[in-house]
Design a protein around this motif. Structure first.
Motif, PDB file in Angstrom:
ATOM      1  N   PHE A 156       0.843  -1.182   0.000  1.00 63.45           N
ATOM      2  CA  PHE A 156       0.000   0.000   0.000  1.00 63.45           C
ATOM      3  C   PHE A 156       0.879   1.232   0.000  1.00 63.45           C
ATOM      4  O   PHE A 156       1.807   1.342   0.794  1.00 63.45           O
ATOM      5  N   SER A 157       0.604   2.193  -0.874  1.00 60.79           N
ATOM      6  CA  SER A 157       1.370   3.431  -0.959  1.00 60.79           C
ATOM      7  C   SER A 157       0.480   4.588  -0.528  1.00 60.79           C
ATOM      8  O   SER A 157      -0.683   4.675  -0.930  1.00 60.79           O
ATOM      9  N   HIS A 158       1.024   5.475   0.295  1.00 63.88           N
ATOM     10  CA  HIS A 158       0.248   6.559   0.894  1.00 63.88           C
ATOM     11  C   HIS A 158       1.088   7.836   0.887  1.00 63.88           C
ATOM     12  O   HIS A 158       2.234   7.817   1.327  1.00 63.88           O
ATOM     13  N   GLN A 159       0.516   8.927   0.390  1.00 61.50           N
ATOM     14  CA  GLN A 159       1.236  10.201   0.417  1.00 61.50           C
ATOM     15  C   GLN A 159       1.047  10.857   1.772  1.00 61.50           C
ATOM     16  O   GLN A 159      -0.064  10.906   2.300  1.00 61.50           O
ATOM     17  N   VAL A 160       2.146  11.322   2.337  1.00 57.06           N
ATOM     18  CA  VAL A 160       2.138  11.985   3.636  1.00 57.06           C
ATOM     19  C   VAL A 160       2.832  13.326   3.489  1.00 57.06           C
ATOM     20  O   VAL A 160       3.904  13.413   2.896  1.00 57.06           O
ATOM     21  N   SER A 161       2.209  14.359   4.041  1.00 58.92           N
ATOM     22  CA  SER A 161       2.845  15.668   4.108  1.00 58.92           C
ATOM     23  C   SER A 161       3.006  16.011   5.579  1.00 58.92           C
ATOM     24  O   SER A 161       2.065  15.843   6.369  1.00 58.92           O
ATOM     25  N   ILE A 162       4.201  16.463   5.942  1.00 66.04           N
ATOM     26  CA  ILE A 162       4.440  16.873   7.321  1.00 66.04           C
ATOM     27  C   ILE A 162       4.874  18.334   7.325  1.00 66.04           C
ATOM     28  O   ILE A 162       5.520  18.813   6.392  1.00 66.04           O
ATOM     29  N   THR A 163       4.486  19.017   8.365  1.00 64.99           N
ATOM     30  CA  THR A 163       4.857  20.419   8.511  1.00 64.99           C
ATOM     31  C   THR A 163       5.309  20.649   9.943  1.00 64.99           C
ATOM     32  O   THR A 163       4.874  19.944  10.856  1.00 64.99           O
ATOM     33  N   GLY A 164       6.186  21.614  10.106  1.00 61.52           N
ATOM     34  CA  GLY A 164       6.750  21.843  11.431  1.00 61.52           C
ATOM     35  C   GLY A 164       6.857  23.303  11.768  1.00 61.52           C
ATOM     36  O   GLY A 164       6.347  24.167  11.045  1.00 61.52           O
ATOM     37  N   PRO A 165       7.544  23.571  12.847  1.00 59.38           N
ATOM     38  CA  PRO A 165       7.715  24.942  13.301  1.00 59.38           C
ATOM     39  C   PRO A 165       8.427  25.791  12.251  1.00 59.38           C
ATOM     40  O   PRO A 165       9.266  25.296  11.498  1.00 59.38           O
ATOM     41  N   SER A 166       8.098  27.045  12.218  1.00 55.30           N
ATOM     42  CA  SER A 166       8.725  27.971  11.282  1.00 55.30           C
ATOM     43  C   SER A 166      10.245  27.944  11.461  1.00 55.30           C
ATOM     44  O   SER A 166      10.751  28.007  12.579  1.00 55.30           O
ATOM     45  N   GLY A 167      10.944  27.789  10.358  1.00 57.98           N
ATOM     46  CA  GLY A 167      12.400  27.780  10.388  1.00 57.98           C
ATOM     47  C   GLY A 167      13.020  26.419  10.657  1.00 57.98           C
ATOM     48  O   GLY A 167      14.224  26.258  10.546  1.00 57.98           O
ATOM     49  N   ALA A 168      12.197  25.437  11.027  1.00 56.86           N
ATOM     50  CA  ALA A 168      12.727  24.097  11.275  1.00 56.86           C
ATOM     51  C   ALA A 168      12.984  23.417   9.934  1.00 56.86           C
ATOM     52  O   ALA A 168      12.138  23.458   9.044  1.00 56.86           O
ATOM     53  N   PRO A 169      14.145  22.815   9.764  1.00 57.10           N
ATOM     54  CA  PRO A 169      14.474  22.206   8.470  1.00 57.10           C
ATOM     55  C   PRO A 169      13.684  20.916   8.220  1.00 57.10           C
ATOM     56  O   PRO A 169      13.844  19.941   8.964  1.00 57.10           O
ATOM     57  N   PRO A 170      12.862  20.886   7.187  1.00 59.75           N
ATOM     58  CA  PRO A 170      12.096  19.672   6.908  1.00 59.75           C
ATOM     59  C   PRO A 170      12.984  18.498   6.500  1.00 59.75           C
ATOM     60  O   PRO A 170      12.616  17.346   6.714  1.00 59.75           O
ATOM     61  N   GLU A 171      14.153  18.778   5.957  1.00 61.40           N
ATOM     62  CA  GLU A 171      15.067  17.704   5.565  1.00 61.40           C
ATOM     63  C   GLU A 171      15.467  16.859   6.780  1.00 61.40           C
ATOM     64  O   GLU A 171      15.509  15.635   6.715  1.00 61.40           O
ATOM     65  N   THR A 172      15.741  17.523   7.893  1.00 56.20           N
ATOM     66  CA  THR A 172      16.108  16.819   9.119  1.00 56.20           C
ATOM     67  C   THR A 172      14.932  16.010   9.644  1.00 56.20           C
ATOM     68  O   THR A 172      15.091  14.861  10.070  1.00 56.20           O
ATOM     69  N   ALA A 173      13.747  16.597   9.602  1.00 58.30           N
ATOM     70  CA  ALA A 173      12.548  15.892  10.067  1.00 58.30           C
ATOM     71  C   ALA A 173      12.300  14.637   9.232  1.00 58.30           C
ATOM     72  O   ALA A 173      11.937  13.583   9.769  1.00 58.30           O
ATOM     73  N   VAL A 174      12.511  14.728   7.936  1.00 57.17           N
ATOM     74  CA  VAL A 174      12.292  13.572   7.062  1.00 57.17           C
ATOM     75  C   VAL A 174      13.290  12.460   7.388  1.00 57.17           C
ATOM     76  O   VAL A 174      12.912  11.284   7.449  1.00 57.17           O
TER      77      VAL A 174
END
Length: 80
Positions: free
Chosen positions: A3-21
């Motif tokens: 099963f494939s599922h698209q997920v979008s995550i968002t974080g605090p302003s200025g937080a690097p999404p690359e690190t979160a991923v």
């Protein structure tokens, strides 16, 4: 069939999404995989592949659980 599922995550302003991923992917359970889509500001899009038989709601719960763990505080699921 997986099963494939698209997920979008968002974080605090200025937080690097690359690190979160990186943290998100590292916390996926065995048998789950992720492919990075795109980054926009504090938003990251991924496509996660879950084991056969996983429902969309189970995939969403897994993603939400991962985002509640240490190192990802302040990150949440975003609307597509």
């Amino acid at each position: 069939m997986s099963f494939s599922h698209q997920v979008s995550i968002t974080g605090p302003s200025g937080a690097p999404p690359e690190t979160a991923v990186i943290r998100f992917v590292a916390l996926l359970p065995e048998g789950w995989h992720a492919e990075v889509g795109e980054f926009q500001g504090d938003l990251a899009r991924l496509r996660i592949t879950a084991p056969p038989g996983t429902t969309p709601s189970e995939a969403t719960r897994m993603a939400a659980d991962i985002l509640s763990r240490p190192g990802l505080q302040g990150w949440r699921l975003a609307d597509h």
